[in-house]
Structures are given as structure tokens and as C-alpha cells.
Enzyme design. Sequence first.
Site, PDB file in Angstrom:
ATOM      1  N   ASP A 290     -13.332  -1.326 -47.972  1.00  0.00           N
ATOM      2  CA  ASP A 290     -14.187  -1.092 -46.809  1.00  0.00           C
ATOM      3  C   ASP A 290     -15.652  -1.169 -47.230  1.00  0.00           C
ATOM      4  OD1 ASP A 290     -15.491  -0.249 -44.550  1.00  0.00           O
ATOM      5  OD2 ASP A 290     -14.536   1.723 -44.460  1.00  0.00           O
TER       6      ASP A 290
ATOM      7  N   HIS B 228     -10.462 -15.350 -64.922  1.00  0.00           N
ATOM      8  CA  HIS B 228      -9.309 -14.517 -65.239  1.00  0.00           C
ATOM      9  C   HIS B 228      -9.374 -13.938 -66.649  1.00  0.00           C
ATOM     10  CE1 HIS B 228      -5.514 -12.694 -64.978  1.00  0.00           C
ATOM     11  NE2 HIS B 228      -4.718 -13.729 -64.949  1.00  0.00           N
TER      12      HIS B 228
END
Length: 482
Positions: A395, A175
Site C-alpha cells: 500500500d 535477480h
Amino acid sequence: MEVLSTACPPFMVQRREPEFIAPSKPTPHEFKYLSDIDDRKGHRFRIPVIFFYPSKNDASTASTCKRGDPVDVIRKALAKVLVLYYPLAGRLREAPGGKLIVECTGEGVMFIEADADVCLSQLGGGDALKPPFPCLEELLYVPPGYQDILNSPLLFIQVTRLKCGGFIFGVQFNHTIFGGQGLYQFTLALAEIARGEVVSPSNLPVWQRHILNARDPPQVTFAHREYDVIMSDNNNNTLPLLIPQDMVYRYFLFTPKEVGALRGQLPVHLQRCTAFELLTACLWRCRTVATGSDSNARVRVVMAVDARGKIDPPLPTGYYGNTVAYPVAVSTAWKLRHNPLGFAVDLVKRAKSEVNEEYIRSTADLMAIKGRPIISTEGTYFISDLRKTPDEELDFGWGKELYGGHAIGSRCPVLWMASFYISYRNNKGDQGILVPVCLPRLAMNKFVVEIKSITTNIKPSVQPLQTKTSQLKSLIYRKSAL
């Protein structure tokens, strides 16, 4: 109000030996400092994210089908995209004073190939996919010896083939390197290359972390009450995590009907609040009632708010560092329980509206002056909005994911003190905001009653949950990083 549960049969995952994927071309060996927003102590952990893809042979769900093995396609694309994102192939070091630096070593990110003996249709437990996901540690594996974020890979990626022909893309990221927006930028670039449509991604990465460093001299211009508890305790942030016993998970689906019922309870001047503000106030209030907090206790709700669009001049296109602030609304438990919903909404709106450019710069200055304090979890409920817009679909060449987002597992240690907003449509076609909540069983029973009452405009109870002393003691919050 629909209260959902999750169920899924156990399954086995067979993993190949982990490998390191390095950039496919030579990259600079240099040192890059993180910003003072990046390297706060509260960011020094890994965030898991997961995407589920149907079989490429399922024409009803998969759009553009790409021939080949998704594991091999993603592995090759990863090596190419790391040429541009070469700091991600390095290792995190700590300089004197606790400042974090990325050494761009080119060692690579960790990649794991796996196969699972389960079909995608089984993972939803008869409904649409939603967290917490079972056997999550099998789908997001970190080998022994890599638990520390220093001197370890900055990304752990696992691609798991499913028995039905679908696959799962899982990633755990440090993070301190970026947040959700930065991860999305990186994975979108990875997907563009995996589809074979471009040689270079459309959005090129920009480091320039110095933009969000502390000013010289630092000027803390906000109260930053998200840190006031921890700083009043001499920055003692090492208390052990005490998780209440007999925890249960429930899901609450807020459709437009429930959101409208809540909005109708507000005075006119508050009715244009956002759904995020409205639900945050509602959940905070109901949770305070359910946990039976002492009337004089300070209860807090901390919200993750992206300040990216509030900085002037704007951050460079392609900047992938952390830009999130954590404003907090504070009240006594008595006031929150006994005032109308509008009281909580007003507190949430005021806290959230504080976030502007000066707020994020004041936060960076506070990190530098106070030794990068973490946000206390004492009396605190965390809220993060993980809803996606349609253009955030990922995708790789097999069509859009059936679920993509935060990989919440049943063993997640902070889930009992945090909730996430997820876009969701169930198998009946009902669409809304799905909110996972985790509480001790007795508190959950009370919480369900409160939520159902307030979303149907029935006056909810304001009596605190009666528990034994031992149960109250189990509700101690740890002081730890978000």
C-alpha cells in the site's frame, strides 16, 4: 475445473525520458561482494514484477487515500529509501573468476514516468486481473543499451498513470541482488515511506552476504540433480532457445473442489501433502502425457524452495539476499504416465524435503567448485509458488493492489517451460490457485483433457500425443538459466 483465457484491448503508453533517482543523502562508496547463492549464473537476469492500483476516488476498493500524484510520491520516497538500501543505487561488476561485486557508486536506479490511455477495468478482459499482461513491455520499459546486467542500474521502476485515475507500479530487478522475499522487503520499506507514516522503515536492511558463501574447504554433500544434465554436457550452457511454434496459453483454476478430488486419489500416507506438492505432481504428470515425451526419456520438475527458515543460526532480520534452492524430482516418462498420481507426489515430496541448511550450503559449495553452473532446462518443467499471504499487500497510500506479483507477459521466453502458482478470485467469487500453462496447440488440447480427467477422478489417458517428427523436434529444451 475452470479453464480461463485472457483478453484485453491494445493501448498506448506515453513515457517521459528515463531519469536516475539517487539516494537523497550521501552514501558510502565501497565494494560489496554477493554471496555464492546470489551470483550463480542462473540468477543473472532481471525479474519483472507489477502492481495494479485502483483510482483513489473509488471508495469501494481503495482504503487509505493519499492526496497527490503517485508518480511524485513514489519518486520522492524512492530517493529516501535508497539511503538505507544504497547498494541498489550502485552497479554490478565482475571480478576475475566470475565473482560478482556491487560497486556502491550512488548513481541511482532508473525511474520512468508514464501515462496510459486505458482504464484498469479494461485490463482484466472482463474478469479479475491475471497474467500474462498485454503490452507488458510498455509498462516495464528498459531503454536500449541497458540489456546487460553488468554496469547497468540494478532496478528499473516505472509508474504509469491510468485514464481512470488508477496507476501501475512496475519494477524489474536484478535477480543476483535479491529474490522475491528481498524485493518484498525493499518495496514494503518504499511503501511505508511513501505513505508518510515513518521516517525510517520498520525492517532495516542487512547485507552480510558472506553468510551464504561457500565453505572453506567446499563440501558438496548432495547429488544436486538439478545440475546433473548440464554438468554431464561439459557445462555447455549456450544452446539457443528453441521455442515451439503455434503456442497457446491457458489458465487452470484449482479451487478447493479440484484440490480435494486430487487428494482423494492418494494413499493415506500421502494425503497430508501440501497443495503445492499435490499440484506440482499433477501438473508434471499431465504435462508429460501431453507433450508425448519418449518413454525412456528422463523428465524433471524443478521447484523453487525458500531455505530462509531452515538456516541455523537464523539469518539476520533484514537480510535481503537470495535464499532459494532448486530441488528436482526425476522420473522416466513411462513411469510418470503409467503410475498413479501418488507416485509423482512421493517424488515431489522427497525432493522438496531435501532442502535444509546443509542443502543450501552444499549448493554454495557446488557453485564455487563447478564454476557456478546453471540449471539445465532439458526435459525440465519449472514450478514457482507466487501466492501471497494477506500481510504481503503493498500500500503506497492508495489502498491495496488489485493484483501484485510476477509480471508474466505473452512474450516471456521461458513461460512455455514453467508455471507459477497465483492466488486468485474470479468475478464469480470462486477462489483458488491459478496456474498459467503454455504449450504447443496440439499438446495443450491433450493437456486440457488430462487435467479435466484427473480432477474429476476419471481415469486419464496414458497414450502419448501423436505428433509429426518436425513437431517433436520443436520440443527441444534449451540449456539456460532459470
